[in-house]
Design an enzyme around this catalytic site. Structure first.
Site, mmCIF file in Angstrom:
data_model
loop_
_atom_site.group_PDB
_atom_site.id
_atom_site.type_symbol
_atom_site.label_atom_id
_atom_site.label_comp_id
_atom_site.label_asym_id
_atom_site.label_seq_id
_atom_site.Cartn_x
_atom_site.Cartn_y
_atom_site.Cartn_z
ATOM 1 N N GLU A 268 35.109 7.758 2.621
ATOM 2 C CA GLU A 268 33.870 8.488 2.971
ATOM 3 C C GLU A 268 33.192 9.058 1.726
ATOM 4 O O GLU A 268 32.912 10.266 1.631
ATOM 5 C CB GLU A 268 34.174 9.603 3.982
ATOM 6 C CG GLU A 268 34.588 9.056 5.335
ATOM 7 C CD GLU A 268 34.773 10.112 6.409
ATOM 8 O OE1 GLU A 268 34.931 11.296 6.071
ATOM 9 O OE2 GLU A 268 34.769 9.750 7.603
ATOM 10 N N GLU B 247 37.915 3.841 10.869
ATOM 11 C CA GLU B 247 38.210 5.111 11.542
ATOM 12 C C GLU B 247 37.332 5.221 12.773
ATOM 13 O O GLU B 247 36.111 5.053 12.696
ATOM 14 C CB GLU B 247 37.904 6.322 10.644
ATOM 15 C CG GLU B 247 38.900 6.584 9.565
ATOM 16 C CD GLU B 247 38.656 7.906 8.836
ATOM 17 O OE1 GLU B 247 38.219 8.888 9.467
ATOM 18 O OE2 GLU B 247 38.908 7.929 7.621
HETATM 19 C C1 BG6 Z 1 37.230 11.630 8.587
HETATM 20 C C2 BG6 Z 1 38.304 11.652 7.530
HETATM 21 O O1 BG6 Z 1 36.164 12.377 8.124
HETATM 22 O O2 BG6 Z 1 37.498 12.213 9.830
HETATM 23 C C3 BG6 Z 1 39.711 11.879 8.044
HETATM 24 O O3 BG6 Z 1 38.267 10.481 6.759
HETATM 25 C C4 BG6 Z 1 39.681 12.900 9.151
HETATM 26 O O4 BG6 Z 1 40.528 12.250 6.969
HETATM 27 C C5 BG6 Z 1 38.833 12.350 10.290
HETATM 28 O O5 BG6 Z 1 40.938 13.296 9.612
HETATM 29 C C6 BG6 Z 1 38.794 13.219 11.534
HETATM 30 O O6 BG6 Z 1 38.429 14.522 11.204
HETATM 31 P P1 BG6 Z 1 39.324 15.754 11.638
HETATM 32 O O7 BG6 Z 1 38.704 16.927 10.992
HETATM 33 O O8 BG6 Z 1 39.242 15.782 13.125
HETATM 34 O O9 BG6 Z 1 40.701 15.485 11.148
#
Ligand code: BG6
Length: 478
Positions: free
Chosen positions: A175, A369
């Site tokens: 990201e 993701e």
């Molecule tokens: C993304 C990141 O922004 O979102 C991850 O690459 C992160 O590292 C994921 O865990 C989800 O966000 P969160 O804050 O719910 O863990």
């Protein structure tokens, strides 16, 4: 067009949220190891040293370091074709600028890769996932400093040489655009702005250093193994105009510029008009070194990977209510429901995102993701009925299939965020769970760390076994 036969179904994790063992076998401290947990909606407290008697989620995380065999066996049981992990730079070079790597750190990842390959699971490796040896902050000012480029390239060369026969898919920076979007540069670049510092120029310069480091990594990596495939990684903030007013359309476009900035440099290999107008709009300035332009031109990536969790709206009206989000946020869309953390659920937004990115860049895409953070309840008999997770993921898989089968987008794979419960990046919470596999641990660090399968475990196994043909769509209407 169907999903590829070798479609990379799997899961995605990050070292500091998953491994624990924060000082074991010679690992150095990282920027994550001085970050405390926070309640929802509050910022995580950061000091540049460890405070006594405070709880730090990364120190133990969920102990992948000692439980990797058990976890990988569970991923294999689900039929994973790929697992995205990140490497902890400080496990390999504890201070970041050591001259020799830490053999025990290298050995750990060798064992992880061997275990994955034993089951035919393709490792997808992120070199920088919101993590940095803490020493680089204290000694050099982190990514502000050009010196980080050389150090990051030394780290990359070391691991690419070591794992050249085990890893094919690499991602340079997680990201990377979040540095511009989030305005919280600790995670992305190890930066806490100082009084009087020109924040815009620091941010632009740090990004330039990362982009040069990324390009040099690609260049050096292709020398080590020409079959390596490199991806950039963007947080994709899918954005709609709040109304059909043309000015709202302009606002929605502007929201994406900080993202395209990075996509353009990684893929087109130069600062395009989008980048230059962005810099000018901020009245910013970047110092280039001789040769940077050639490096960026040569070190372009092979595929574009991205994260997608929600969409938002933008417009000129001051009445637009703000929605919650992770590093990005935007306006509330009345047509969408939200997760328990207020993120707007929009599967069609994933199809839109795939199309927008493919239209602009025309290189293979990889969703690395996606997922839903939720409060899971363990029933008296020990089961976890996470139908909401199945529903969320099924809808998103349906949407990605439409993008491939109908819109003919070239998609390499889909790795669900946090296939096993891990520490939240945003808040350090454990109760915000994404996994198919439950981990017994709470926000204060109590629990056995035992693993158990949620209902979604069997469901995802079936999705993979049928290459996405069976996602039980009759239960989930998009
Ligand atoms: C993304 C990141 O922004 O979102 C991850 O690459 C992160 O590292 C994921 O865990 C989800 O966000 P969160 O804050 O719910 O863990």
């Amino acid at each position: 067009m169907k999903l590829r036969d070798n479609f990379l179904w799997g899961g995605a994790t990050a070292a500091n949220q998953y491994e624990g063992a924060y000082l074991e076998d010679g690992k150095g401290l990282t920027i994550n190891d001085v970050e405390m947990g926070a309640e929802h909606g509050k910022a995580r407290e950061i000091h540049q040293t460890i405070q006594a008697d405070r709880y730090y989620p990364s120190h133990e995380a969920v102990d992948f370091y000692h439980r990797y065999q058990e976890d990988i066996a569970l991923f294999a049981e689900m039929g994973f074709k790929s697992l995205r992990i990140s490497l902890s730079w400080a496990r390999i070079f504890p201070n970041g600028d050591d001259l020799e790597p830490n053999e025990k750190g290298l050995d750990f990842y060798d064992r992880v890769f061997d275990e994955l390959l034993k089951y035919g699971i393709e490792p997808v490796v992120t070199l920088h996932h919101f993590e940095l040896p803490l020493q680089l902050v204290n000694k050099y000012g982190a990514w502000r400093n050009r010196k980080l480029v050389d150090l990051a390239v030394r780290y990359a060369q070391t691991v690419m040489e070591r794992y050249k026969d085990k890893v094919k898919y690499w991602i340079t920076f997680n990201e990377i655009n979040a540095l511009f979007i989030s305005k919280q540069p600790w995670h992305m670049a190890g930066i806490l702005y100082q009084e009087g510092e020109n924040k815009v120029n620091t941010m632009l310069q740090a990004a330039h250093h990362q982009l040069v480091a990324s390009a040099l990594t690609v260049i050096e990596g292709k020398k080590i193994n020409p079959d390596f495939q490199f991806g950039c990684m963007l947080l994709y903030p899918c954005t709609y105009a709040a109304t059909c007013h043309p000015k709202d359309q302009i606002k929605a476009r502007e929201k994406l510029l900080a993202t395209y900035y990075f996509g353009d440099i990684h893929i087109h290999g130069r600062y395009t008009n989008t980048c230059l107008s962005y810099i000018e709009s901020l009245n910013g300035h970047i110092e280039f070194e001789l040769g940077d332009e050639a490096i960026l031109a040569q070190g372009t990536v092979d595929y574009l990977s991205f994260s997608y969790y929600f969409s938002a709206i933008e417009g000129v009206s001051e009445e637009i209510e703000m929605a919650e989000g992770n590093l990005s946020s935007g306006g509330r869309n009345p047509f969408l429901e939200t997760t328990e953390w207020g993120w707007q659920i929009d599967p069609i937004g994933l199809r839109n995102s795939l199309n927008q990115l493919y239209d602009r860049y025309q290189i293979p895409l990889f969703i690395v993701e996606n997922g839903i953070g939720a409060l899971d309840k363990v029933q008296k008999n020990g089961t976890i009925e996470d139908d909401y997770r199945i529903q969320y993921l099924a809808q998103h898989i349906k949407a990605l299939k439409d993008a491939v089968e109908v819109d003919q987008v070239d998609l390499l794979g889909y790795t669900v965020w946090g296939p096993i419960d891990i520490v939240s990046a945003g808040t350090g919470e454990m109760r915000k769970r994404y996994g198919f596999i439950y981990v017994d641990k709470d926000d204060e660090g109590n629990g056995t760390l035992n693993r158990s399968k949620k209902k979604s475990f069997e469901w995802f196994k079936k999705v993979i076994a049928t290459n996405g043909e069976s996602v039980d769509l009759e239960e989930v209407q998009v």
